[in-house]
Structure formats: structure tokens, C-alpha cells
Design an enzyme around this catalytic site. Structure first.
Site, PDB file in Angstrom:
ATOM      1  N   HIS A  14       0.880  -1.164   0.000  1.00  0.00           N
ATOM      2  CA  HIS A  14       0.000   0.000   0.000  1.00  0.00           C
ATOM      3  C   HIS A  14       0.912   1.207   0.000  1.00  0.00           C
ATOM      4  O   HIS A  14       1.899   1.250   0.733  1.00  0.00           O
ATOM      5  CB  HIS A  14      -0.879   0.019   1.255  1.00  0.00           C
ATOM      6  CG  HIS A  14      -1.536   1.345   1.468  1.00  0.00           C
ATOM      7  ND1 HIS A  14      -2.584   1.777   0.685  1.00  0.00           N
ATOM      8  CD2 HIS A  14      -1.273   2.342   2.340  1.00  0.00           C
ATOM      9  CE1 HIS A  14      -2.941   2.980   1.093  1.00  0.00           C
ATOM     10  NE2 HIS A  14      -2.155   3.344   2.094  1.00  0.00           N
TER      11      HIS A  14
ATOM     12  N   CYS B  63      -3.955   2.550  -5.166  1.00  0.00           N
ATOM     13  CA  CYS B  63      -3.197   3.495  -4.339  1.00  0.00           C
ATOM     14  C   CYS B  63      -1.834   3.807  -4.956  1.00  0.00           C
ATOM     15  O   CYS B  63      -1.353   4.943  -4.869  1.00  0.00           O
ATOM     16  CB  CYS B  63      -3.036   2.977  -2.913  1.00  0.00           C
ATOM     17  SG  CYS B  63      -2.144   1.404  -2.771  1.00  0.00           S
TER      18      CYS B  63
END
Length: 164
Positions: free
Chosen positions: A5, A75
Site C-alpha cells: 500500500h 493506491c
């Protein structure tokens, strides 16, 4: 399999993209906790207002929650685009190339239908409003401002999602 992430820190806040759109919180304040790695991306010449106007525009168009796709528009895509906007630099290719590397494996192809059906959203994010600051307060973190010099620096935050 390991996945990352990513988020970007600018103007004293962490900005990231998920299934509810663009959100922000205090650095390291997502449900993933503090990042595993922080990469200095450089400084920006843009004002905070210019940046926030750009985020609002992205949140209403390119990075709405309904446009999130785990492998194609995620992301990492967001962080890369925002890093380029702020500093002119991209994030490392080993991050942006990871989805295609995963999908090139038989295991990745097998998992894709399952993972594509899973909604990805930070706790407390408000859907459909473009940019949201609500996640930091939902996780008990307060968004704090830093000194002007610190606000001009951009950092890439990397967090492991799954490690085996």
C-alpha cells in the site's frame, strides 16, 4: 506473496486512494499503522491550496471511489501521479510494476476474480465526495500541521499488506 500500500505525505498529512476515493489522515494514521518504509521524494514548489485544488479535481474525476481497481487503478497509481505533480519524480517502478507481476503468475490469475470483487475502503472514509479527511478522526488520530519547511517535503509511505 507481498503487496504494498502506498501513500504520499505532503503539507503534514498522509494522502491515499482506496475504494472510497481520496482520503487523508495524520502520517502513519491509517488502519495499516506506521509505514514499513519512508522514501524521501523531494520538495515541492506548489502551494498547499494548489495541491488541495488538484486533489479535489482528481477526487471528482480520475480518483473517485467507483474508479478504484485493485490491479489497474489503485493506491500506487494515485501516489505515483501525485508524486509527479508535487515533485516531478515518480515512485519506484518495483512498486508500480507489482500488479502486472502478480497478474502474470498462475496464482495471480486465479486470485484476480476474487480480489476484484473485494471492496477496498479505509475505515471512516465518506464515499462519493471526492477528497475526504474523515479517516484520520475515525482511527483516533488528529491531523496536525507541521512547520512551513516540513510542509514542502514530500514522502512516499510504503506498508506491507500481506507477507508470506
Amino acid at each position: 506473496m507481498s503487496n504494498r500500500h502506498t501513500a504520499i505525505v505532503a503539507y503534514g498529512e498522509e494522502f491515499f486512494y482506496g475504494g472510497e476515493g481520496i482520503s487523508s489522515c495524520s502520517p502513519g494514521g491509517t488502519m495499516l499503522g506506521p509505514p514499513d518504509t519512508v522514501v524521501e521524494l523531494g520538495e515541492t514548489k506548489l502551494t498547499e491550496k494548489m495541491f488541495m485544488d488538484h486533489l479535489s479535481s482528481l477526487g471528482e474525476t480520475t480518483y473517485r471511489g467507483d474508479k478504484y481497481r485493485l490491479f489497474e487503478h489503485n493506491c500506487n497509481t494515485f501516489t505515483n501521479e501525485v508524486a509527479q505533480f508535487l515533485t516531478g519524480r515518480t515512485i519506484p517502478s518495483y512498486i508500480t510494476d507489482l500488479p502486472s507481476e502478480v497478474l502474470s503468475t498462475p496464482f495471480g490469475q486465479m486470485l484476480r476474480p476474487i480480489l476484484d470483487s473485494v471492496p477496498i475502503a479505509p475505515p471512516g472514509a465518506v464515499p462519493g465526495i471526492g477528497y475526504s479527511k474523515s479517516c484520520c478522526h475515525a482511527s483516533g488520530h488528529e491531523c496536525t500541521k507541521r512547520s512551513t519547511q516540513e510542509n514542502l517535503k514530500a514522502h512516499l509511505l510504503l506498508s506491507s499488506l500481506v507477507t508470506h
